[in-house]
Design a protein around this motif. Sequence first.
Motif, PDB file in Angstrom:
ATOM      1  N   GLY A 214       0.803  -1.217   0.000  1.00 14.55           N
ATOM      2  CA  GLY A 214       0.000   0.000   0.000  1.00 14.55           C
ATOM      3  C   GLY A 214       0.837   1.268   0.000  1.00 14.55           C
ATOM      4  O   GLY A 214       0.296   2.368  -0.018  1.00 14.55           O
ATOM      5  N   VAL A 215       2.171   1.121   0.036  1.00 21.32           N
ATOM      6  CA  VAL A 215       3.072   2.271   0.123  1.00 21.32           C
ATOM      7  C   VAL A 215       3.878   2.460  -1.158  1.00 21.32           C
ATOM      8  O   VAL A 215       4.010   3.563  -1.656  1.00 21.32           O
ATOM      9  CB  VAL A 215       4.029   2.120   1.337  1.00 21.32           C
ATOM     10  N   LEU A 216       4.415   1.367  -1.679  1.00 26.74           N
ATOM     11  CA  LEU A 216       5.270   1.452  -2.858  1.00 26.74           C
ATOM     12  C   LEU A 216       4.441   1.429  -4.138  1.00 26.74           C
ATOM     13  O   LEU A 216       3.461   0.693  -4.239  1.00 26.74           O
ATOM     14  CB  LEU A 216       6.253   0.285  -2.906  1.00 26.74           C
ATOM     15  N   THR A 217       4.862   2.199  -5.112  1.00 25.29           N
ATOM     16  CA  THR A 217       4.260   2.122  -6.438  1.00 25.29           C
ATOM     17  C   THR A 217       4.821   0.890  -7.133  1.00 25.29           C
ATOM     18  O   THR A 217       5.831   0.314  -6.705  1.00 25.29           O
ATOM     19  CB  THR A 217       4.592   3.366  -7.273  1.00 25.29           C
ATOM     20  N   SER A 218       4.213   0.486  -8.239  1.00 26.98           N
ATOM     21  CA  SER A 218       4.717  -0.674  -8.978  1.00 26.98           C
ATOM     22  C   SER A 218       6.123  -0.397  -9.514  1.00 26.98           C
ATOM     23  O   SER A 218       6.960  -1.293  -9.582  1.00 26.98           O
ATOM     24  CB  SER A 218       3.772  -1.060 -10.108  1.00 26.98           C
TER      25      SER A 218
END
Length: 95
Positions: A68-72
């Motif tokens: 839920g924090v890092l982008t792809s």
Amino acid sequence: MSGCVRKIANFLDRKLTDDDVIRITDHCNVNQMRENPMTNLQYIQKYSKMRDGVGAFINKGKAGVWKGVLTSEMSAKIDTMMKPLEGTGLQYDFQ
């Protein structure tokens, strides 16, 4: 956590006493890290470029919160950075 500390120490060919292991595991406790000025959000925001200050460096201390924090794109970059560990015997699973 103490087993992981001993495993890392063994990999690094370091000898640790039982007191060393206790001290390290206490230091690595999520609540301790939140209170440590070298690892908490205040320090990180001051010396790094966080995404507009969103989130915290020390999250909830639970597995999977990174999703839920890092982008792809961030996740892909980390996967690329971990490639040199292949074949070392160190294992990780971010799934």
